[in-house]
Design a protein around this motif. Structure first.
Motif, PDB file in Angstrom:
ATOM      1  N   TRP A   1      -8.457 -24.021 -26.386  1.00 49.46           N
ATOM      2  CA  TRP A   1      -9.862 -24.541 -26.007  1.00 49.46           C
ATOM      3  C   TRP A   1     -10.698 -23.676 -26.329  1.00 49.46           C
ATOM      4  N   LEU A   2     -10.753 -22.262 -25.759  1.00 50.03           N
ATOM      5  CA  LEU A   2     -12.000 -21.511 -26.073  1.00 50.03           C
ATOM      6  C   LEU A   2     -11.718 -20.251 -26.710  1.00 50.03           C
TER       7      LEU A   2
ATOM      8  N   ILE B   1     -15.820 -28.197 -35.020  1.00 49.64           N
ATOM      9  CA  ILE B   1     -15.839 -28.414 -33.556  1.00 49.64           C
ATOM     10  C   ILE B   1     -16.929 -29.337 -33.120  1.00 49.64           C
TER      11      ILE B   1
ATOM     12  N   GLU C   1     -14.153 -21.112 -35.876  1.00 46.27           N
ATOM     13  CA  GLU C   1     -14.526 -21.847 -34.501  1.00 46.27           C
ATOM     14  C   GLU C   1     -13.493 -22.992 -34.284  1.00 46.27           C
ATOM     15  N   ASP C   2     -12.873 -22.652 -33.179  1.00 49.83           N
ATOM     16  CA  ASP C   2     -11.680 -23.768 -32.696  1.00 49.83           C
ATOM     17  C   ASP C   2     -11.922 -24.179 -31.597  1.00 49.83           C
ATOM     18  N   SER C   3     -11.247 -25.349 -30.833  1.00 44.90           N
ATOM     19  CA  SER C   3     -11.403 -25.937 -29.625  1.00 44.90           C
ATOM     20  C   SER C   3     -10.166 -26.709 -29.374  1.00 44.90           C
TER      21      SER C   3
ATOM     22  N   SER D   1      -4.416 -20.937 -32.436  1.00 40.47           N
ATOM     23  CA  SER D   1      -5.492 -20.289 -32.319  1.00 40.47           C
ATOM     24  C   SER D   1      -5.240 -18.877 -32.308  1.00 40.47           C
TER      25      SER D   1
ATOM     26  N   ASP E   1     -14.444 -27.563 -22.963  1.00 38.64           N
ATOM     27  CA  ASP E   1     -13.945 -27.130 -24.273  1.00 38.64           C
ATOM     28  C   ASP E   1     -14.703 -26.193 -24.692  1.00 38.64           C
ATOM     29  N   GLY E   2     -15.629 -25.730 -24.043  1.00 36.67           N
ATOM     30  CA  GLY E   2     -16.395 -24.598 -24.465  1.00 36.67           C
ATOM     31  C   GLY E   2     -17.574 -25.056 -25.455  1.00 36.67           C
ATOM     32  N   VAL E   3     -17.846 -26.185 -25.875  1.00 41.37           N
ATOM     33  CA  VAL E   3     -18.651 -26.396 -26.858  1.00 41.37           C
ATOM     34  C   VAL E   3     -19.590 -27.216 -26.194  1.00 41.37           C
TER      35      VAL E   3
ATOM     36  N   TRP F   1     -16.216 -18.420 -27.511  1.00 42.53           N
ATOM     37  CA  TRP F   1     -16.387 -20.050 -27.732  1.00 42.53           C
ATOM     38  C   TRP F   1     -17.765 -20.121 -28.452  1.00 42.53           C
TER      39      TRP F   1
END
Length: 354
Positions: free
Chosen positions: A6-7, A155, A198-200, A230, A267-269, A347
């Motif tokens: 997620w983050l 993301i 950048e990942d989620s 990640s 999701d930190g977004v 994030w």
């Protein structure tokens, strides 16, 4: 462990771990972009500094492994890993990798990986390599990986875009790059590198349908607890490429984070992250001396509950609502070496929309 997708997570830094510990199965992945003194410093190292990095690895008896071998050995435990192992990666397929980095690495017989955002190469944009140059690298044993087609902020959903439409758009973007690399190079990419690092959780699910591993852009070593979708890398660029930092990076070991839990969970977004709880196994670090800092260097409030596993609560709130967020947690090695374990959490809040 899915929360690690997620983050953003995992990392590091040096210390002495008992030989029978799974933490002894570790390695470090380095991330470069340009190797030039004529490109933006924020994504560049000079040829002189790059050569100094390679000289350090040579003089200190590091083994340079192909990226996929390091990933399967450390995360999957498929083979024993020596104490000093590094993999070298380049994002974006800039031409300076071909003209400056490749000759230095070829002379030493060292493998490396290049991650390609294929739309720019297809369009013949400068300063990217062309497909003929990438084929030449591949024929010399260089790994060619997927960095998406568009190099967009994958993301983030566009304004008014439904989640299902976002998923289809991102899936098509990634598949277009996979197809281009397969047609031009003749290989199916196994490893993906997230644009901008950048990942989620949602993006990892899409990437994981086609790729075994995915690389982020946050400082950290790779080990048993690393999420394969990640994976941390140490970015190297002017201002952050000094020899002291480089030595700290390549000698790093992963802090044994078993789990992480953001609050509120999200999701930190889109959802702000106000606090973070880490669960840590024992290791060669002084868990009672963990300190955490914001990306700007501000010391954060932490509370440790002794274990094992140890529980660390980190208060984040009040850091603003947009942009990239980063937290670094450090703990000195228990062996008195002066090295540090370092956990990096990152994030993107309300990510820039395409």
């Amino acid at each position: 462990m899915s929360i690690m997708r997620w983050l953003a997570v995992i990392a590091l830094l040096a210390g002495c771990v008992p030989a029978d510990s799974a933490q002894d199965r570790h390695g470090v992945i380095l991330l470069y972009h340009h190797v030039s003194d004529e490109t933006p410093p924020s994504t560049s190292v000079t040829p002189e500094r790059f050569e100094a990095h390679l000289d350090y690895l040579d003089q200190h008896d590091f083994e340079i492994w192909p990226l996929e071998r390091l990933l399967t050995a450390t995360i999957d435990g498929e083979e024993a890993v020596p104490d000093k192992v590094v993999a070298i990666t380049f994002d974006d397929a800039y031409e300076s990798v071909y003209t400056e980095a490749w000759p230095e690495l070829r002379e030493r017989g060292w493998p490396f990986a290049v991650f390609v955002n294929t739309d720019a190469v297809d369009a013949g944009h400068s300063p990217y390599m062309d497909w003929e140059q990438l084929r030449t690298l591949h024929e010399d044993g260089v790994t060619i990986g997927n960095h998406s087609a568009s190099h967009g902020h994958l993301i983030a959903r566009r304004d008014g875009e439904r989640e299902s439409d976002w998923e289809k758009r991102v899936e098509a973007d990634i598949e277009r790059a996979d197809r281009g690399i397969s047609e031009e190079i003749g290989v199916e990419p196994v490893v993906f590198a997230y644009p901008y690092g950048e990942d989620s959780a949602a993006l990892a699910e899409v990437v994981g349908d086609q790729h075994e591993f995915a690389l982020a852009q946050r400082s950290g070593a790779v080990g048993e607890y690393t999420d394969p979708l990640s994976v941390p890398r140490f970015p190297m660029a002017s201002g952050f490429d000094g020899m002291d930092r480089f030595a700290l990076a390549v000698n790093a070991r992963p802090l044994p984070v078993i789990d992480s839990e953001p609050s509120p969970p999200g999701d930190g977004v889109r959802e702000p992250v106000e606090s973070l709880r880490l669960k840590l196994a024992d290791g060669g670090y002084r868990h009672g001396q963990i300190a955490c800092f914001s990306g700007g260097g501000e010391r954060l409030n932490v509370a440790l509950e002794e274990g094992p596993p140890h529980r660390l609560d980190i208060t984040i709130g009040g850091r603003g609502s947009t942009g990239r967020k980063k937290i670094n947690c450090t703990a000195p090695a228990a062996d008195g070496s002066g090295d540090y374990f370092w956990y990096s959490f990152q994030w993107v809040q309300d990510a820039v929309r395409d």
